[in-house]
Design a protein around this motif. Structure first.
Motif, PDB file in Angstrom:
ATOM      1  N   VAL A 148       2.649 -19.226   5.443  1.00 46.99           N
ATOM      2  CA  VAL A 148       3.319 -18.368   4.456  1.00 46.99           C
ATOM      3  C   VAL A 148       3.148 -18.917   3.048  1.00 46.99           C
ATOM      4  CG1 VAL A 148       5.575 -17.570   3.658  1.00 46.99           C
ATOM      5  CG2 VAL A 148       4.993 -17.423   6.086  1.00 46.99           C
ATOM      6  N   VAL A 149       3.376 -20.211   2.895  1.00 49.67           N
ATOM      7  CA  VAL A 149       3.286 -20.821   1.565  1.00 49.67           C
ATOM      8  C   VAL A 149       1.868 -20.721   1.011  1.00 49.67           C
ATOM      9  CG1 VAL A 149       3.391 -23.017   0.327  1.00 49.67           C
ATOM     10  CG2 VAL A 149       5.242 -22.368   1.877  1.00 49.67           C
ATOM     11  N   LEU A 150       0.881 -21.000   1.827  1.00 52.19           N
ATOM     12  CA  LEU A 150      -0.506 -20.948   1.351  1.00 52.19           C
ATOM     13  C   LEU A 150      -0.927 -19.522   1.018  1.00 52.19           C
ATOM     14  CD1 LEU A 150      -2.197 -23.538   3.737  1.00 52.19           C
ATOM     15  CD2 LEU A 150      -1.598 -23.828   1.321  1.00 52.19           C
ATOM     16  N   ALA A 151      -0.472 -18.553   1.803  1.00 55.78           N
ATOM     17  CA  ALA A 151      -0.806 -17.156   1.515  1.00 55.78           C
ATOM     18  C   ALA A 151      -0.189 -16.711   0.197  1.00 55.78           C
ATOM     19  CB  ALA A 151      -0.340 -16.263   2.660  1.00 55.78           C
ATOM     20  N   VAL A 152       1.065 -17.071  -0.016  1.00 56.67           N
ATOM     21  CA  VAL A 152       1.740 -16.716  -1.275  1.00 56.67           C
ATOM     22  C   VAL A 152       1.065 -17.412  -2.447  1.00 56.67           C
ATOM     23  CG1 VAL A 152       3.893 -16.976  -2.568  1.00 56.67           C
ATOM     24  CG2 VAL A 152       3.955 -16.169  -0.208  1.00 56.67           C
ATOM     25  N   ALA A 153       0.724 -18.677  -2.283  1.00 60.24           N
ATOM     26  CA  ALA A 153       0.058 -19.414  -3.367  1.00 60.24           C
ATOM     27  C   ALA A 153      -1.266 -18.767  -3.734  1.00 60.24           C
ATOM     28  CB  ALA A 153      -0.152 -20.867  -2.950  1.00 60.24           C
ATOM     29  N   ALA A 154      -2.033 -18.356  -2.730  1.00 56.60           N
ATOM     30  CA  ALA A 154      -3.315 -17.692  -3.008  1.00 56.60           C
ATOM     31  C   ALA A 154      -3.097 -16.397  -3.776  1.00 56.60           C
ATOM     32  CB  ALA A 154      -4.046 -17.421  -1.692  1.00 56.60           C
ATOM     33  N   LEU A 155      -2.073 -15.637  -3.387  1.00 55.42           N
ATOM     34  CA  LEU A 155      -1.759 -14.391  -4.092  1.00 55.42           C
ATOM     35  C   LEU A 155      -1.401 -14.655  -5.552  1.00 55.42           C
ATOM     36  CD1 LEU A 155      -1.052 -11.351  -4.211  1.00 55.42           C
ATOM     37  CD2 LEU A 155       1.238 -11.976  -3.404  1.00 55.42           C
ATOM     38  N   LEU A 156      -0.541 -15.634  -5.786  1.00 54.47           N
ATOM     39  CA  LEU A 156      -0.090 -15.912  -7.150  1.00 54.47           C
ATOM     40  C   LEU A 156      -1.214 -16.451  -8.023  1.00 54.47           C
ATOM     41  CD1 LEU A 156       3.448 -17.454  -6.459  1.00 54.47           C
ATOM     42  CD2 LEU A 156       2.851 -15.099  -7.071  1.00 54.47           C
ATOM     43  N   LEU A 157      -2.070 -17.258  -7.451  1.00 57.09           N
ATOM     44  CA  LEU A 157      -3.218 -17.754  -8.224  1.00 57.09           C
ATOM     45  C   LEU A 157      -4.174 -16.617  -8.573  1.00 57.09           C
ATOM     46  CD1 LEU A 157      -3.928 -21.145  -6.420  1.00 57.09           C
ATOM     47  CD2 LEU A 157      -3.017 -20.799  -8.733  1.00 57.09           C
ATOM     48  N   ALA A 158      -4.350 -15.680  -7.656  1.00 58.30           N
ATOM     49  CA  ALA A 158      -5.204 -14.526  -7.956  1.00 58.30           C
ATOM     50  C   ALA A 158      -4.587 -13.664  -9.052  1.00 58.30           C
ATOM     51  CB  ALA A 158      -5.417 -13.702  -6.690  1.00 58.30           C
ATOM     52  N   LEU A 159      -3.265 -13.476  -8.986  1.00 59.50           N
ATOM     53  CA  LEU A 159      -2.580 -12.675 -10.001  1.00 59.50           C
ATOM     54  C   LEU A 159      -2.555 -13.376 -11.356  1.00 59.50           C
ATOM     55  CD1 LEU A 159       0.466 -11.296  -7.968  1.00 59.50           C
ATOM     56  CD2 LEU A 159      -1.587 -10.053  -8.660  1.00 59.50           C
ATOM     57  N   SER A 160      -2.767 -14.679 -11.382  1.00 61.59           N
ATOM     58  CA  SER A 160      -2.762 -15.421 -12.642  1.00 61.59           C
ATOM     59  C   SER A 160      -3.928 -15.043 -13.540  1.00 61.59           C
ATOM     60  CB  SER A 160      -2.801 -16.930 -12.373  1.00 61.59           C
ATOM     61  OG  SER A 160      -1.637 -17.366 -11.707  1.00 61.59           O
ATOM     62  N   TYR A 161      -4.890 -14.334 -12.998  1.00 58.16           N
ATOM     63  CA  TYR A 161      -6.059 -13.944 -13.787  1.00 58.16           C
ATOM     64  C   TYR A 161      -5.659 -13.177 -15.044  1.00 58.16           C
ATOM     65  CZ  TYR A 161     -10.000 -11.012 -15.163  1.00 58.16           C
ATOM     66  OH  TYR A 161     -10.950 -10.347 -15.889  1.00 58.16           O
ATOM     67  N   ARG A 162      -4.726 -12.260 -14.893  1.00 62.15           N
ATOM     68  CA  ARG A 162      -4.365 -11.419 -16.039  1.00 62.15           C
ATOM     69  C   ARG A 162      -3.623 -12.187 -17.133  1.00 62.15           C
ATOM     70  NH1 ARG A 162      -2.217  -6.228 -12.697  1.00 62.15           N
ATOM     71  NH2 ARG A 162      -1.535  -7.915 -11.325  1.00 62.15           N
ATOM     72  N   PRO A 163      -2.616 -13.019 -16.817  1.00 56.81           N
ATOM     73  CA  PRO A 163      -2.009 -13.796 -17.909  1.00 56.81           C
ATOM     74  C   PRO A 163      -2.965 -14.799 -18.554  1.00 56.81           C
ATOM     75  CG  PRO A 163      -1.028 -14.359 -15.787  1.00 56.81           C
ATOM     76  CD  PRO A 163      -1.848 -13.137 -15.576  1.00 56.81           C
ATOM     77  N   VAL A 164      -3.884 -15.362 -17.759  1.00 52.13           N
ATOM     78  CA  VAL A 164      -4.861 -16.278 -18.348  1.00 52.13           C
ATOM     79  C   VAL A 164      -5.783 -15.520 -19.293  1.00 52.13           C
ATOM     80  CG1 VAL A 164      -6.865 -17.721 -17.839  1.00 52.13           C
ATOM     81  CG2 VAL A 164      -4.791 -17.944 -16.467  1.00 52.13           C
ATOM     82  N   ARG A 165      -6.245 -14.352 -18.870  1.00 55.70           N
ATOM     83  CA  ARG A 165      -7.089 -13.527 -19.742  1.00 55.70           C
ATOM     84  C   ARG A 165      -6.338 -13.170 -21.020  1.00 55.70           C
ATOM     85  NH1 ARG A 165      -9.071  -7.796 -17.516  1.00 55.70           N
ATOM     86  NH2 ARG A 165      -6.826  -7.463 -17.676  1.00 55.70           N
ATOM     87  N   ASN A 166      -5.047 -12.897 -20.898  1.00 52.29           N
ATOM     88  CA  ASN A 166      -4.246 -12.578 -22.076  1.00 52.29           C
ATOM     89  C   ASN A 166      -4.139 -13.780 -23.013  1.00 52.29           C
ATOM     90  OD1 ASN A 166      -2.145 -10.909 -23.592  1.00 52.29           O
ATOM     91  ND2 ASN A 166      -0.948 -12.703 -23.025  1.00 52.29           N
ATOM     92  N   MET A 167      -3.930 -14.967 -22.441  1.00 51.58           N
ATOM     93  CA  MET A 167      -3.821 -16.168 -23.279  1.00 51.58           C
ATOM     94  C   MET A 167      -5.112 -16.437 -24.046  1.00 51.58           C
ATOM     95  SD  MET A 167      -1.540 -19.176 -21.513  1.00 51.58           S
ATOM     96  CE  MET A 167      -2.557 -19.355 -20.050  1.00 51.58           C
ATOM     97  N   LEU A 168      -6.238 -16.158 -23.414  1.00 52.57           N
ATOM     98  CA  LEU A 168      -7.528 -16.442 -24.051  1.00 52.57           C
ATOM     99  C   LEU A 168      -7.954 -15.347 -25.022  1.00 52.57           C
ATOM    100  CD1 LEU A 168      -9.493 -17.829 -20.960  1.00 52.57           C
ATOM    101  CD2 LEU A 168      -8.313 -19.120 -22.762  1.00 52.57           C
ATOM    102  N   SER A 169      -7.258 -14.222 -25.002  1.00 52.01           N
ATOM    103  CA  SER A 169      -7.634 -13.099 -25.848  1.00 52.01           C
ATOM    104  C   SER A 169      -7.133 -13.277 -27.274  1.00 52.01           C
ATOM    105  CB  SER A 169      -7.060 -11.799 -25.265  1.00 52.01           C
ATOM    106  OG  SER A 169      -7.238 -10.723 -26.158  1.00 52.01           O
ATOM    107  N   ARG A 170      -7.930 -12.834 -28.223  1.00 49.80           N
ATOM    108  CA  ARG A 170      -7.485 -12.843 -29.615  1.00 49.80           C
ATOM    109  C   ARG A 170      -6.366 -11.840 -29.843  1.00 49.80           C
ATOM    110  NH1 ARG A 170     -13.194 -13.125 -33.061  1.00 49.80           N
ATOM    111  NH2 ARG A 170     -13.892 -15.152 -32.240  1.00 49.80           N
ATOM    112  N   ARG A 171      -6.227 -10.886 -28.929  1.00 53.15           N
ATOM    113  CA  ARG A 171      -5.150  -9.894 -29.018  1.00 53.15           C
ATOM    114  C   ARG A 171      -4.015 -10.237 -28.059  1.00 53.15           C
ATOM    115  NH1 ARG A 171      -8.576  -4.167 -29.222  1.00 53.15           N
ATOM    116  NH2 ARG A 171      -9.802  -4.665 -31.104  1.00 53.15           N
TER     117      ARG A 171
END
Length: 475
Positions: free
Chosen positions: A291-314
Motif C-alpha cells: 500500500v505504501v509503495l503504491a501510494v508513493a508511486a502515485l504521489l511522485l507521478a502527480l508531483s510532475y505538475r507542481p514541479v513543472r509549475n515551479m520551473l515555469s516562468r509563469r
C-alpha cells in the motif's frame, strides 16, 4: 537512514511521534475554526451558502459529503466530529489500535476536512488548506507503534517541505523586484494581511536589519531545502533552521496555521537520536509495504505538475491540481503592498443617512480598525472573514461574491455574523437602518506618535467603498 530493513527507518521513531502529535494539534485548530465560523460564512443563511454551491458545482470537481446532504446541524456535527477525532489523535489513540486501525483513524480527519474545504469556496481558498490535506494524507501511511516509520513516506514529507519552501522562494524572486533588492520588509510587516502584537516593532527595525531578514529568507527558502536530502546531522540542521525561520514569522504576524504546519513538516526531518523499541518487528507486513509503495508511486507521478509549475516562468501560487488535493503547489507574497488600506464598516440608526450623522464602527477581531487597539495574536486560529476583508481592501473585486451578503446580515442583526466580530455597535434586536463602508489608509505610528497619542495606527480617509445601504423594502 539506518534501518532494520530497507523499508523502515527505526531511527525516526521519535520523529514520527512528534510529527503525528503536532499534526493532530493543527487538525484540531482547523476543525475548531470550521465549527465556530461556518454558519455565517457557509451555512444555509451564510454569505456563500453551501447548498447554492453544490447545486452548481458537480461532485467530481469538488468531492464532498455535502453534495448528498446539507443542513447546518449536519455540518456542525461533521466539524465537531473532526475536533473529537483530532483530540483522540493528539492523545495517541492511534498507537493503541492495530496498524490498519491506526491508518483508518488518520484517514478520517483527512476525509472530514476534504469535505469541508471542497465546499468552502472563497473562505477556504488559502494555500494552507491544501497543505493540511497533503500533509494529512501522508500521515495516514506513516504507521503506528506496530511498525517503524517507512523510509519512503519520510522522504515524501521532506519532498513536500522542499516544495513549500523552494516554491515560496522562487515566487518571490520572480515576482516583486523588492525581494531582489532586499527592500520588501520595509513594507511587509505593516501591510501584511493581519499584523500581530509585535508587527509594529518589526516594522520599526532599522532598514539594514530588514535587508538581513530578506536575505535570510532567500537563503532559507532557496538553498537550505536542498540540505534536507543530505545525511544526518546536516538534514537536522537544515530542518532546525527552517523551524527558527518559521517561528520568526509567527512572531511577526498572523498567518493562520501555515507557519505551524511548516514547522510540523520540518520536525519530521529531525533525528532525535531514538530508535524503535526492541519488540517492534524487524519487517513490516507485506500488505502495508504494498500500500505504501503504491501510494508513493502515485504521489511522485502527480508531483510532475507542481514541479513543472515551479520551473515555469509563469509560476503560480497555491494551486491544487486535483480535487483531492494530493499534490499541490505553494507560495506566498510574490508581491508586497507598499501601502496598507482597510475597509471600515459603519452603521447608523438614523432614518436619513447623513455624512455627519451618528455613524458607529463595527470592530473586527483581527484586522486593524480602532487605531488605539493593539493588534492581537490569533494564529494558528484562522479568522476567515478578517482575511477576506484585507483582500477586499486591495480590490473591490475580491469582495464581489460575499460583501453584499455581509452588509445584508449586519442590517438584519444576524447573530451568527455578529459572533465573527469583536464588537457590534448595534444589538441583534436593534440593527442599524443603514450600513456603509469607507476605505482608509493605515500606517503604524512612529514611536513619538505612539507616546503622544497612545495610538498604534494613524489612518487617513481615502474614498467611499460602499455608499449607505439599507434593506430592500425598509421604510
Amino acid at each position: 537512514m539506518a534501518a532494520m530493513e530497507w523499508f523502515t527507518a527505526p531511527d525516526y521513531w521519535i520523529s514520527r511521534l512528534v510529527f503525528q502529535r503536532a499534526l493532530a494539534a493543527v487538525y484540531l485548530v482547523a476543525f475548531l475554526g470550521a465549527a465556530l465560523q461556518f454558519r455565517a460564512l457557509l451555512g444555509e443563511r451564510g454569505m456563500l451558502p453551501v447548498p447554492r454551491f453544490v447545486a452548481r458545482v458537480p461532485f467530481r470537481r469538488a468531492p464532498s459529503v455535502f453534495h448528498w446532504h446539507y443542513s447546518d446541524r449536519f455540518f456542525a456535527l461533521w466539524a465537531w466530529t473532526g475536533v473529537a477525532v483530532s483530540a483522540a489523535l493528539l492523545a495517541g489513540l492511534d498507537s493503541l489500535l492495530p496498524l490498519w486501525g491506526g491508518m483508518l483513524l488518520w484517514l478520517l480527519p483527512w476525509l472530514l476536512y476534504l469535505s469541508v474545504m471542497n465546499v468552502g469556496q472563497t473562505w477556504y481558498s488559502f494555500g494552507w488548506e491544501s497543505l493540511l490535506l497533503e500533509v494529512g494524507f501522508l500521515a495516514v501511511f506513516l504507521g503506528n507503534d506496530e511498525v517503524a516509520p517507512p523510509v519512503v513516506v519520510l522522504f515524501l514529507l521532506r519532498w513536500l517541505l522542499f516544495r513549500v519552501e523552494f516554491g515560496a522562494g522562487l515566487i518571490k524572486m520572480r515576482g516583486d523586484a523588492c525581494w531582489r533588492k532586499l527592500t520588501c520588509l520595509d513594507h511587509h510587516h505593516e501591510t501584511q494581511p493581519m499584523p500581530g502584537p509585535l508587527s509594529r516593532f518589526f516594522h520599526h527595525l532599522p532598514k539594514p536589519l530588514h535587508r538581513v531578514e530578506a536575505a535570510a529568507n532567500h537563503v532559507t527558502q532557496l538553498a537550505v531545502p536542498f540540505l534536507l536530502f543530505t545525511p544526518q546531522p546536516i538534514a537536522t540542521a537544515a530542518a532546525a533552521l527552517m523551524v527558527v525561520t518559521q517561528l520568526w514569522l509567527v512572531l511577526s504576524g498572523n498567518f493562520a496555521w501555515l507557519n505551524w504546519l511548516t514547522v510540523v513538516l520540518a520536525l519530521s526531518a529531525v533525528d532525535y537520536g531514538g530508535t524503535a523499541p526492541a519488540d517492534v518487528p524487524a519487517t513490516a507486513p507485506l500488505w502495508y509495504e504494498a500500500v505504501v509503495l503504491a501510494v508513493a508511486a502515485l504521489l511522485l507521478a502527480l508531483s510532475y505538475r507542481p514541479v513543472r509549475n515551479m520551473l515555469s516562468r509563469r509560476q503560480v501560487m497555491n494551486r491544487s491540481f486535483d480535487p483531492l488535493h494530493l499534490v499541490n503547489t505553494y507560495g506566498a507574497f510574490g508581491s508586497v503592498s507598499r501601502v496598507r488600506y482597510e475597509v471600515v464598516v459603519e452603521g447608523t440608526a438614523d432614518d436619513v443617512p447623513r455624512e455627519d450623522g451618528d455613524w458607529r464602527e463595527y470592530e473586527f477581531k483581527g484586522k486593524p480598525g480602532d487605531v488605539r487597539r493593539r493588534p492581537r495574536q490569533y494564529a494558528p486560529y484562522h479568522l476567515r472573514l478578517d482575511w477576506l476583508m484585507w483582500f477586499a481592501a486591495l480590490s473591490p473585486g475580491y469582495a464581489g461574491a460575499w460583501f453584499g451578503a455581509l452588509v445584508e446580515r449586519l442590517l438584519e442583526g444576524d447573530r451568527d455574523t455578529l459572533r465573527l466580530l469583536r464588537h457590534s455597535p448595534f444589538p441583534p434586536d436593534a440593527p442599524p437602518r443603514h450600513v456603509r463602508a469607507r476605505l482608509f489608509r493605515y500606517r503604524f505610528t512612529t514611536r513619538r506618535e505612539r507616546r503622544e497619542t497612545g495610538a498604534y495606527w494613524e489612518r487617513t480617509y481615502v474614498r467611499e467603498f460602499l455608499p449607505p445601504t439599507r434593506l430592500t423594502g425598509s421604510s
